[in-house]
Design a protein around this motif. Sequence first.
Motif, PDB file in Angstrom:
ATOM      1  N   ARG A 155      54.707 -29.951  42.818  1.00 32.46           N
ATOM      2  CA  ARG A 155      54.618 -30.447  41.449  1.00 32.46           C
ATOM      3  C   ARG A 155      53.521 -29.760  40.641  1.00 32.46           C
ATOM      4  N   PHE A 156      52.310 -29.664  41.212  1.00 31.50           N
ATOM      5  CA  PHE A 156      51.213 -29.075  40.443  1.00 31.50           C
ATOM      6  C   PHE A 156      51.433 -27.581  40.216  1.00 31.50           C
ATOM      7  N   ALA A 157      52.043 -26.902  41.195  1.00 31.50           N
ATOM      8  CA  ALA A 157      52.352 -25.479  41.011  1.00 31.50           C
ATOM      9  C   ALA A 157      53.410 -25.311  39.928  1.00 31.50           C
ATOM     10  N   ALA A 158      54.398 -26.207  39.917  1.00 30.78           N
ATOM     11  CA  ALA A 158      55.442 -26.135  38.890  1.00 30.78           C
ATOM     12  C   ALA A 158      54.844 -26.386  37.513  1.00 30.78           C
ATOM     13  N   ARG A 159      53.938 -27.340  37.415  1.00 29.76           N
ATOM     14  CA  ARG A 159      53.308 -27.625  36.117  1.00 29.76           C
ATOM     15  C   ARG A 159      52.496 -26.428  35.625  1.00 29.76           C
ATOM     16  N   ALA A 160      51.779 -25.807  36.533  1.00 25.89           N
ATOM     17  CA  ALA A 160      50.982 -24.644  36.134  1.00 25.89           C
ATOM     18  C   ALA A 160      51.881 -23.507  35.656  1.00 25.89           C
ATOM     19  N   ARG A 161      53.038 -23.349  36.285  1.00 24.97           N
ATOM     20  CA  ARG A 161      53.934 -22.256  35.931  1.00 24.97           C
ATOM     21  C   ARG A 161      54.539 -22.436  34.546  1.00 24.97           C
ATOM     22  N   ILE A 162      54.837 -23.671  34.173  1.00 18.51           N
ATOM     23  CA  ILE A 162      55.503 -23.885  32.883  1.00 18.51           C
ATOM     24  C   ILE A 162      54.531 -24.294  31.779  1.00 18.51           C
ATOM     25  N   ALA A 163      53.226 -24.367  32.088  1.00 19.44           N
ATOM     26  CA  ALA A 163      52.236 -24.774  31.080  1.00 19.44           C
ATOM     27  C   ALA A 163      52.260 -23.903  29.825  1.00 19.44           C
ATOM     28  N   PRO A 164      52.362 -22.556  29.946  1.00 16.93           N
ATOM     29  CA  PRO A 164      52.398 -21.750  28.715  1.00 16.93           C
ATOM     30  C   PRO A 164      53.593 -22.073  27.823  1.00 16.93           C
ATOM     31  N   GLN A 165      54.742 -22.389  28.414  1.00 17.98           N
ATOM     32  CA  GLN A 165      55.912 -22.738  27.615  1.00 17.98           C
ATOM     33  C   GLN A 165      55.675 -24.031  26.850  1.00 17.98           C
ATOM     34  N   ILE A 166      55.072 -25.003  27.514  1.00 20.75           N
ATOM     35  CA  ILE A 166      54.787 -26.275  26.849  1.00 20.75           C
ATOM     36  C   ILE A 166      53.848 -26.057  25.671  1.00 20.75           C
ATOM     37  N   GLU A 167      52.780 -25.292  25.893  1.00 21.80           N
ATOM     38  CA  GLU A 167      51.808 -25.069  24.825  1.00 21.80           C
ATOM     39  C   GLU A 167      52.441 -24.327  23.655  1.00 21.80           C
ATOM     40  N   ALA A 168      53.370 -23.412  23.938  1.00 23.18           N
ATOM     41  CA  ALA A 168      54.032 -22.679  22.856  1.00 23.18           C
ATOM     42  C   ALA A 168      54.848 -23.626  21.984  1.00 23.18           C
ATOM     43  N   VAL A 169      55.566 -24.555  22.616  1.00 27.15           N
ATOM     44  CA  VAL A 169      56.369 -25.525  21.859  1.00 27.15           C
ATOM     45  C   VAL A 169      55.457 -26.441  21.060  1.00 27.15           C
ATOM     46  N   LEU A 170      54.409 -26.947  21.697  1.00 32.90           N
ATOM     47  CA  LEU A 170      53.505 -27.874  21.011  1.00 32.90           C
ATOM     48  C   LEU A 170      52.767 -27.191  19.861  1.00 32.90           C
ATOM     49  N   THR A 218      60.449 -48.342  18.102  1.00 27.85           N
ATOM     50  CA  THR A 218      60.884 -46.962  18.312  1.00 27.85           C
ATOM     51  C   THR A 218      60.705 -46.145  17.040  1.00 27.85           C
ATOM     52  N   ALA A 219      61.036 -46.738  15.891  1.00 27.36           N
ATOM     53  CA  ALA A 219      60.852 -46.041  14.612  1.00 27.36           C
ATOM     54  C   ALA A 219      59.375 -45.750  14.360  1.00 27.36           C
ATOM     55  N   ALA A 220      58.505 -46.706  14.671  1.00 30.09           N
ATOM     56  CA  ALA A 220      57.074 -46.507  14.474  1.00 30.09           C
ATOM     57  C   ALA A 220      56.543 -45.432  15.417  1.00 30.09           C
ATOM     58  N   PHE A 221      57.042 -45.419  16.643  1.00 29.12           N
ATOM     59  CA  PHE A 221      56.600 -44.419  17.610  1.00 29.12           C
ATOM     60  C   PHE A 221      57.060 -43.029  17.171  1.00 29.12           C
ATOM     61  N   ALA A 222      58.308 -42.919  16.678  1.00 29.05           N
ATOM     62  CA  ALA A 222      58.817 -41.638  16.188  1.00 29.05           C
ATOM     63  C   ALA A 222      57.992 -41.146  15.013  1.00 29.05           C
ATOM     64  N   ALA A 223      57.601 -42.065  14.122  1.00 30.31           N
ATOM     65  CA  ALA A 223      56.763 -41.682  12.983  1.00 30.31           C
ATOM     66  C   ALA A 223      55.404 -41.183  13.457  1.00 30.31           C
ATOM     67  N   ALA A 224      54.873 -41.792  14.518  1.00 29.02           N
ATOM     68  CA  ALA A 224      53.592 -41.350  15.066  1.00 29.02           C
ATOM     69  C   ALA A 224      53.723 -39.950  15.670  1.00 29.02           C
ATOM     70  N   VAL A 225      54.860 -39.665  16.294  1.00 27.46           N
ATOM     71  CA  VAL A 225      55.106 -38.322  16.835  1.00 27.46           C
ATOM     72  C   VAL A 225      55.078 -37.294  15.709  1.00 27.46           C
ATOM     73  N   VAL A 226      55.760 -37.595  14.612  1.00 33.59           N
ATOM     74  CA  VAL A 226      55.833 -36.654  13.489  1.00 33.59           C
ATOM     75  C   VAL A 226      54.463 -36.472  12.838  1.00 33.59           C
ATOM     76  N   ARG A 227      53.645 -37.523  12.796  1.00 37.97           N
ATOM     77  CA  ARG A 227      52.301 -37.383  12.221  1.00 37.97           C
ATOM     78  C   ARG A 227      51.461 -36.410  13.042  1.00 37.97           C
ATOM     79  N   LEU A 228      51.576 -36.485  14.375  1.00 35.57           N
ATOM     80  CA  LEU A 228      50.812 -35.590  15.235  1.00 35.57           C
ATOM     81  C   LEU A 228      51.423 -34.197  15.292  1.00 35.57           C
ATOM     82  N   TYR A 229      52.753 -34.157  15.234  1.00 33.60           N
ATOM     83  CA  TYR A 229      53.467 -32.884  15.361  1.00 33.60           C
ATOM     84  C   TYR A 229      54.449 -32.753  14.196  1.00 33.60           C
ATOM     85  N   PRO A 230      53.954 -32.387  13.018  1.00 37.95           N
ATOM     86  CA  PRO A 230      54.812 -32.359  11.831  1.00 37.95           C
ATOM     87  C   PRO A 230      55.961 -31.360  11.929  1.00 37.95           C
TER      88      PRO A 230
END
Length: 220
Positions: A195-210, A122-134
């Motif tokens: 599901r796919f309509a819901a994903r399309a609707r919230i896609a801009p929010q996800i991209e903003a966070v990422l 879990t610690a290694a996975f968390a470190a990998a998250v931070v490397r991709l998303y500092p």
Amino acid sequence: MSLVVFESAKQIHCAECRRGPLRHLVREAGVPRCLDCADLGHLVYLPRGDAALTRRAREGSSLSAVVVRFDRRRHRHERRGILVEDAALARAERACLADAEARARRRERDRLRRAAQDVRFTAAFAAAVVRLYPGCPAERAVAIAAHASVRGSGRVGRSAAGRALDEQAVAYAVRAAVRHTDTAYDSLLMAGVPRFAARARIAPQIEAVLDAWRRTPPGG
């Protein structure tokens, strides 16, 4: 090669003696036969669940069979237990009772070893998250890693790619976490939005966070 006995929920009768309905049956030449007609009637049934008992009973039985049942949801036969000789089962039960304490200690050691492995992973996975998303907050990285890497969950962290800390797998785990935590995706599903309509609707929010997380925070 193991003999196979089928567990059935249907009203099936033996093609030879007409006895039934049968719980356990053997298929020979395409027709069902009861265990007695298949010369397996002297065996006793041991349900799955105790690996040590099953192994010892099977090894100590000169004749045994695997009992399977068809799972309609998974579209495959699932193992339900075994058939073994009564004397072999009795010997296996005595052997398991004799070393029950030692096996319990071994299970506890294995549990502690797996727990330590899970903490490190879990610690290694968390470190990998931070490397991709500092820009990802440390506590979110740990929460994402903990969720994705639960043993036996089938989540991306436990896939071969996830265990290798593949960037695509890590990114998938992060995106899924943002989808469920930082958007109204779950509420949309509960409201009946496909599901796919819901994903399309919230896609801009996800991209903003990422996009924000991809940027190194001030002083980072």
